[in-house]
Write a protein that holds these residues in place. Structure first.
Motif, mmCIF file in Angstrom:
data_model
loop_
_atom_site.group_PDB
_atom_site.id
_atom_site.type_symbol
_atom_site.label_atom_id
_atom_site.label_comp_id
_atom_site.label_asym_id
_atom_site.label_seq_id
_atom_site.Cartn_x
_atom_site.Cartn_y
_atom_site.Cartn_z
ATOM 1 N N ASP A 48 -97.371 13.050 139.253
ATOM 2 C CA ASP A 48 -97.946 14.210 138.578
ATOM 3 C C ASP A 48 -99.473 14.227 138.624
ATOM 4 O OD1 ASP A 48 -98.397 12.105 136.886
ATOM 5 O OD2 ASP A 48 -97.498 13.013 135.107
ATOM 6 N N ASP A 52 -102.287 18.191 139.685
ATOM 7 C CA ASP A 52 -102.949 18.927 138.597
ATOM 8 C C ASP A 52 -104.069 19.842 139.106
ATOM 9 O OD1 ASP A 52 -104.773 17.065 139.365
ATOM 10 O OD2 ASP A 52 -105.092 16.181 137.384
ATOM 11 N N TRP A 58 -95.062 22.387 133.855
ATOM 12 C CA TRP A 58 -94.774 20.987 134.122
ATOM 13 C C TRP A 58 -93.297 20.660 133.930
ATOM 14 C CZ3 TRP A 58 -97.713 18.203 136.961
ATOM 15 C CH2 TRP A 58 -99.092 18.453 137.001
ATOM 16 N N TRP A 61 -91.735 21.641 137.103
ATOM 17 C CA TRP A 61 -92.182 20.732 138.171
ATOM 18 C C TRP A 61 -91.429 19.407 138.109
ATOM 19 C CZ3 TRP A 61 -94.572 15.957 138.714
ATOM 20 C CH2 TRP A 61 -95.155 15.699 139.953
ATOM 21 N N VAL A 62 -91.298 18.840 136.905
ATOM 22 C CA VAL A 62 -90.590 17.572 136.753
ATOM 23 C C VAL A 62 -89.123 17.731 137.121
ATOM 24 C CG1 VAL A 62 -89.802 15.853 135.082
ATOM 25 C CG2 VAL A 62 -92.175 16.612 135.055
ATOM 26 N N ARG A 93 -97.897 13.775 127.233
ATOM 27 C CA ARG A 93 -97.307 14.547 128.329
ATOM 28 C C ARG A 93 -95.912 14.984 127.903
ATOM 29 N NH1 ARG A 93 -96.409 10.730 132.087
ATOM 30 N NH2 ARG A 93 -95.851 12.170 133.725
ATOM 31 N N SER A 95 -93.737 16.734 129.229
ATOM 32 C CA SER A 95 -92.722 16.728 130.283
ATOM 33 C C SER A 95 -92.014 15.386 130.388
ATOM 34 C CB SER A 95 -93.372 17.069 131.630
ATOM 35 O OG SER A 95 -94.396 16.149 131.939
#
Length: 479
Positions: A48, A52, A58, A61-62, A93, A95
């Motif tokens: 990650d 950025d 996010w 994305w994860v 974070r 995520s």
């Protein structure tokens, strides 16, 4: 390193790194580890911290990374364990919580498959206790990274590439003894076919000569792209003349640029030793190069001891144990002997080459104390960061050393071997203690040059000639 489209190169699986930012130092350690895998081993790591560059969802994305990754590296840490095992929110974070929830769901749906896909990784400073209980760290394999080097990540790399660290031996034909009534039958296995592949305590045929390889000296490792295997070991020649030899071998598995370079380096070493035969004491003698299909083997003499019989020992046998006092007279003799190695090293330097793999195991000690190079190390291979044995590696050889290798590298490694020999301690990479602190009886001139040769800056190290003169107790030559 070969490019991503090289034919025959090892597979490059997509790998997602899952972790928690316990601290800035831990996050930095994760980035360095991920960068090493991507840059030096060709693993397609997704992190990650490298994504950025724009505003992102996010959570999405994860989820995409977890779904597409062939492997997930779960970086063990106390905060990561709490988040994965308990579902605790992580303010740094958010995520992370989603990624943990998705992993829990995947594991419950396909425990066997996800156990093979999610790999617990332990970075330096962490322990197996930091692995989430959900990942069964006590009953399944975890991967401890001891250092950022090929050796340090070799176990993990074997799983990511699907190429085991050791080649599985061929399966022989089953032996079924005949059953005869009223008779006792003794069945003996059929002798194996002659092979040039080095194998411990087995007879191998190289050229037309048979050898028995000594188990304790045999080592095998793949090259970076796993397209070839490199082996070396001491062996006993069967027949006349009955003598010990040193064998270096490359077995090409796939015809890639890396495999071709490994074979070419062996050929270059042979040509170099042949051209220097008899002209430079301290270099291996009687070289011979033999090819048997995909296997190339370089044979050189290993001198015999007339005093004790058998092969002369490696210098490693004379390194004192840690904390063991070193006799001042013996220390001076050792330094003078090491000074003798400067001549064969200088011969390499005149050809624009450097050994770059000097260790006590790679130096042979003759009966009179004279030292001999076992082989030419990495002299005929291209420099790459992270090369050479970690214990005696020069700063510019480290994975992120940022320098280039040359004669100054041999100066540092030779000094590292000398330091170990006269103090019983390997010099610490972070900066060794002055040699006088551990060997106070060493001559001041030798101690001064030994300390200087271990400086991290190559330009501040003495020349090879100056180091040799100081080790012999002579003042430096004036121009």
């Amino acid at each position: 390193m070969s490019g991503p489209d090289d034919a025959g190169a090892a597979p490059r699986p997509e790998v997602f790194v899952s972790y928690a930012e316990d601290s800035p130092a831990h996050a930095s350690s994760v980035r360095e580890f991920s960068a090493y895998l991507r840059e030096y081993t060709g693993v397609n790591v997704q992190l990650d911290a490298w994504a950025d560059d724009s505003r992102r969802d996010w959570a999405l994305w994860v989820a995409e990374r977890l779904r597409e990754a062939k492997f997930v590296l779960a970086i063990a840490s106390p905060q990561y364990k709490r988040v994965v095992d308990s579902g605790e929110r992580f303010a740094g974070r958010p995520s992370i919580g989603l990624g943990a929830a998705l992993m829990r769901n995947s594991l419950s749906r396909d425990l066997s498959g996800e156990t093979m896909r999610v790999l617990p990784v332990i970075l330096p400073g962490r322990s197996a206790d930091d692995i989430p209980d959900l990942l069964c760290g006590s009953s399944t394999t975890s991967y401890e990274i001891t250092e950022l080097s090929l050796e340090g990540v070799r176990g993990l790399l074997a799983v990511l590439t699907g190429v085991p660290r050791h080649a599985e031996p061929r399966l022989g034909r089953p032996l079924v003894p005949p059953r005869l009534p009223g008779a006792i039958v003794v069945a003996a296995p059929k002798p194996p076919a002659a092979t040039a592949v080095l194998s411990a305590e087995a007879e191998v045929v190289i050229g037309s000569t048979q050898y028995v390889v000594h188990r304790e000296t045999l080592q095998e490792r793949p090259i970076d792209d796993h397209s070839a295997l490199q082996r070396h070991g001491r062996a006993l020649r069967i027949g006349s003349p009955h003598r010990q030899v040193w064998l270096r071998q490359v077995e090409m598995r796939h015809e890639t640029p890396g495999a071709k370079a490994a074979v070419s380096a062996l050929k270059d070493e042979y040509e170099l030793l042949r051209s220097a035969a008899g002209a430079c004491p301290g270099l291996p003698g009687s070289p011979g190069l033999f090819h048997d299909g995909p296997v190339s083997t370089l044979v050189t003499d290993w001198p015999a001891s007339e005093q004790h019989g058998g092969p002369c020992p490696a210098l490693a046998a004379f390194v004192p144990g840690q904390g063991e006092a070193t006799d001042p007279w013996e220390a001076r003799r050792s330094l003078a002997a090491i000074a003798g190695l400067c001549r064969p090293l200088a011969a390499l330097h005149l050809r624009g080459l450097s050994h770059r793999a000097l260790t006590p195991e790679g130096i042979i000690r003759r009966d009179g104390g004279e030292l001999l190079l076992r082989d030419l190390g990495l002299a005929t291979t291209a420099f790459r960061p992270g090369e050479g044995p970690a214990e005696y590696r020069a700063p510019e050889q480290r994975p992120r050393g940022g320098g280039r290798a040359g004669p100054w590298t041999d100066v540092h490694q030779l000094a590292a071997v000398a330091y170990h020999l006269v103090t019983g301690h390997r010099p610490q990479p972070t900066g060794p203690l002055p040699v006088h602190a551990l060997a106070p009886d060493l001559p001041p001139l030798a101690a001064e040059h030994l300390d200087a040769a271990l400086r991290p800056e190559p330009g501040r190290r003495p020349s090879l000639d100056a180091l040799a003169a100081a080790f012999r107790g002579r003042p430096p030559a004036r121009n």
